[in-house]
Design an enzyme around this catalytic site. Sequence first.
Site, mmCIF file in Angstrom:
data_model
loop_
_atom_site.group_PDB
_atom_site.id
_atom_site.type_symbol
_atom_site.label_atom_id
_atom_site.label_comp_id
_atom_site.label_asym_id
_atom_site.label_seq_id
_atom_site.Cartn_x
_atom_site.Cartn_y
_atom_site.Cartn_z
ATOM 1 N N CYS A 8 40.120 87.110 52.834
ATOM 2 C CA CYS A 8 40.086 87.449 54.443
ATOM 3 C C CYS A 8 38.761 88.305 54.711
ATOM 4 O O CYS A 8 38.180 88.341 53.875
ATOM 5 C CB CYS A 8 41.392 88.522 54.872
ATOM 6 S SG CYS A 8 41.496 90.172 53.817
ATOM 7 N N CYS A 81 41.529 84.209 58.918
ATOM 8 C CA CYS A 81 40.247 84.416 59.130
ATOM 9 C C CYS A 81 39.625 83.015 59.210
ATOM 10 O O CYS A 81 38.290 82.778 59.095
ATOM 11 C CB CYS A 81 39.460 85.134 58.088
ATOM 12 S SG CYS A 81 39.258 84.400 56.349
#
Length: 130
Positions: A8, A81
């Site tokens: 992430c 992400c």
Amino acid sequence: MKKVLFVCVENSARSQMAEAFFNKMAKSARAESAGTKPAAAVNPMAVEVMREVGIDISAAKPKMITREMLEAADRVITMGCISGELCPATLVPTEDWGIEDPAGKSIEKFREIRELIRIRVEKLVEEMER
């Protein structure tokens, strides 16, 4: 031994929780986590909600993703992400779980995200250890 890389952006909450759950549950695989713009520290609320389920991530440190991490991984899972400019993990086969970033949200939201991650990791461990 198979290896999973959870990614992430800040490597301060979602990917840290996923790594901790995976390493607690898996017997024949290991996980690590990293970020594209690592934070200075793991989010204190992530530490708190993981402690509630008996997992201590207080000593974990956010790490920058490296090519070596990507090349060593059997599975790369991004936590939501998946945008070209922020998540270079898309250079290898990548699965995106699309999990909302809990940063700046309530402890209840952190708990909700933690449980979603726990369920996804349980399924991943089952799949990888067949």
